[in-house]
Design a protein around this motif. Structure first.
Motif, PDB file in Angstrom:
ATOM      1  N   UNK A 274       2.481  18.475   9.516  1.00 56.27           N
ATOM      2  CA  UNK A 274       2.623  17.248   8.742  1.00 56.27           C
ATOM      3  C   UNK A 274       3.694  17.460   7.677  1.00 56.27           C
ATOM      4  N   UNK A 275       4.673  16.564   7.677  1.00 58.99           N
ATOM      5  CA  UNK A 275       5.734  16.610   6.664  1.00 58.99           C
ATOM      6  C   UNK A 275       5.582  15.378   5.771  1.00 58.99           C
ATOM      7  N   UNK A 276       5.339  15.618   4.491  1.00 64.24           N
ATOM      8  CA  UNK A 276       5.089  14.492   3.576  1.00 64.24           C
ATOM      9  C   UNK A 276       6.327  14.077   2.771  1.00 64.24           C
TER      10      UNK A 276
ATOM     11  N   UNK B 263       4.787  20.318  17.948  1.00 68.21           N
ATOM     12  CA  UNK B 263       5.612  21.364  18.533  1.00 68.21           C
ATOM     13  C   UNK B 263       4.935  21.947  19.761  1.00 68.21           C
ATOM     14  N   UNK B 264       5.620  21.776  20.889  1.00 64.99           N
ATOM     15  CA  UNK B 264       5.102  22.359  22.130  1.00 64.99           C
ATOM     16  C   UNK B 264       5.256  23.885  22.051  1.00 64.99           C
ATOM     17  N   UNK B 265       6.412  24.319  21.532  1.00 64.25           N
ATOM     18  CA  UNK B 265       6.697  25.754  21.465  1.00 64.25           C
ATOM     19  C   UNK B 265       5.615  26.501  20.690  1.00 64.25           C
ATOM     20  N   UNK B 266       5.194  25.908  19.589  1.00 62.97           N
ATOM     21  CA  UNK B 266       4.201  26.604  18.752  1.00 62.97           C
ATOM     22  C   UNK B 266       2.783  26.150  19.046  1.00 62.97           C
TER      23      UNK B 266
END
Ligand code: ADP
Ligand code: MG
Ligand code: ZN
Length: 480
Positions: free
Chosen positions: A146-148, A138-141
């Motif tokens: 990581x999504x598992x 995320x550039x914004x954040x």
């Protein structure tokens, strides 16, 4: 110098099981990040994987459908590498003894000159493995996540022999594989969403040379059209390099769909630097004779068999049979229409012309489409029984298709029923002939082409509802 292209494909197909390969987590797509996760798929210490039976069944069925030998003993192996989306530090896959080997698939395709070709492509192996998770940057954040959820979702990898010689062949092979996966109902075959992913290994060699050239592996290609483009770009790039006296290096390259080019992602010196070894947590998989027999017996009719049946029993042309059989949904739709209106050739024409055009334009799947087979059958019957003209049938197609309307009610409500009553038709014919005395004279003098002029006038008077057969007979009789 003339070059020959050599292509071998690795396809990852996500299997449509309810739960993951080694734990009971759901495979459902679109959940919040890390919702479908447990101790096993997140790689906690001290947990043990347990194989989901459906995965071996699906993998074996794919092997049977592609003429492979199903190994009744196969081994799970650890493929070791580090990446944040792989919490265990290894992927469970198969290496030395995969579940299926030595298969083949017959493909056919049409080249740019419209010439037809056929060929047998070797399938080296099919093995089972688990998918990795997803890193989200995320550039914004200014952070990475990581999504598992996808970790542990079952895949089969189908590896071809380097048997293909052009982008056309590669795409034909991929379409044939995808078609079989859909017929078996084990994968939803969605390239854009990544449930059907292809890595293309590509090399070139001077015509006549025996040894293969050095290959590059292309990743990140998510449509058939882009696969075709990516291969053609990569082949041209390699030929340019060689002609400039440079060398192709073995590497992984990413396809950039916006630019239509490929660029280096990582070099690959040694193919097997993953330190594969048999997974000590999983016993060798032994497939009982009875299971194998059951799976073989439960295989559905496959695309090639269905195509042959369409040709032999329904006398469709080879092209039509191929077109209709390659997508299971469309073949099913076709046969459901036939149950009501058993005229295969007529039904094929409506499906390949009007139905497929509307379906493509609306970007809908057959399942999403509101125009059900019984509506299609009714529409064709209305035309065949001369209740409406073919022209009206075509004109109303978009409306009844888009809105899922009953064609019979539609033509009644809109007053589109064909005029086949001779006294009303005769009145119109007489009027048109009376209004066009010069044309009548010319017709009588031998200018028979004017029939279509009269027909056009009459159709205009009747808003396309006149029965054309009756009209032309009437005109011929009146002017003879
Ligand atoms: P890896 O697993 O490292 O990618 P493999 O030996 O399993 O390597 O090969 C993967 C794929 O590459 C196979 O589909 C094979 O047919 C194809 N392939 C191997 N050598 C070549 C080559 N020289 N040109 C094109 N394809 C190749
Ligand atoms: Mg590879
Ligand atoms: Zn889990």
């Amino acid at each position: 110098m003339q070059f020959e292209t050599v292509i071998g494909l690795e396809v990852h197909a996500q299997l449509k099981t309810k739960t993951k390969i080694f734990c009971g987590c759901s495979t459902e797509f679109g959940k919040d990040p890390n919702e479908n996760v447990c101790e096993v798929c997140s790689g906690m210490p001290g947990v043990l994987p347990v194989l989901n039976e459906k995965v071996m069944e699906y993998a074996a069925k794919m092997g049977l459908a592609t003429n492979c030998t199903v190994n009744q003993k196969s081994i799970f192996a650890r493929k070791n590498y580090f990446y944040p989306d792989l919490p265990k530090g290894y992927q469970i896959s198969q290496f030395d003894l995969p579940i299926c080997e030595h298969g083949h698939l017959d493909i056919s395709w049409e080249d740019a000159d419209g010439e037809k070709h056929g060929k047998r492509i070797g399938i080296t192996r099919i093995h089972m493995e688990e998918d990795a998770g997803k890193n989200i940057h995320s550039v914004a954040e200014n952070a990475s996540f990581v999504d598992l959820n996808r970790t542990g979702v079952p895949l089969i990898e189908i590896v071809s022999e380097p048997d293909m010689r052009s982008a056309d062949e590669a795409v034909a092979y991929l379409k044939a594989l995808r078609s079989i996966l859909l017929y078996l109902g084990i994968c939803d075959g969605n390239l854009e969403e990544g449930s059907f992913r292809c890595d293309a290994n590509i090399s070139v060699r001077p015509v006549g040379q025996k040894e293969f050239g050095t290959r590059a592996e292309l990743k990140n290609i998510n449509s058939f059209r882009n696969i075709h483009k990516a291969i053609r770009y990569e082949v041209a790039r390699q030929i340019d390099l060689i002609e400039d006296g440079e060398k192709v290096i073995q590497e992984t390259r990413l396809y950039d769909a916006d630019k239509g080019t490929t660029h280096s992602m990582r070099g690959k010196e040694e193919a097997h630097d993953y330190r594969y070894f048999p997974d000590p947590d999983l016993v060798p998989l032994v497939i009982a004779d009875e299971w194998l027999g059951e799976w073989q017996a439960s295989l559905p009719e496959l695309p090639a068999e269905r195509k042959a049946r369409f040709i032999d029993d329904m006398e469709l042309s080879a092209d039509d049979a191929e077109l209709i059989s390659s997508e299971k949904d469309i073949a099913d739709y076709f046969e459901e229409v036939l149950e009501i209106h058993n005229d295969p050739k007529k039904v094929v024409n409506w499906i390949k012309g009007d139905f497929l055009r509307e379906l493509n334009q609306s970007e809908m799947t057959v399942a999403e489409c509101k125009f059900k087979p019984e509506m299609m059958a009714k529409l064709i019957q209305l035309v065949d029984k001369d209740t409406i003209s073919i022209k009206i049938g075509k004109d109303i197609f978009n409306d009844v298709f888009t809105n899922g309307l009953d064609p019979e009610k539609y033509v009644k409500d809109k007053g589109l029923v064909q005029i086949s009553d001779s006294s009303s038709l005769e009145a119109v014919v007489d009027k048109v002939l009376a209004d066009n005395p010069d044309e009548v004279e010319a017709f009588k003098g031998g200018k028979k082409k004017l029939m279509s002029f009269f027909m056009g006038q009459i159709m205009r008077e009747t808003k396309g509802k006149a029965n054309p057969g009756m009209v032309s007979k009437m005109i011929s009789e009146k002017l003879s």
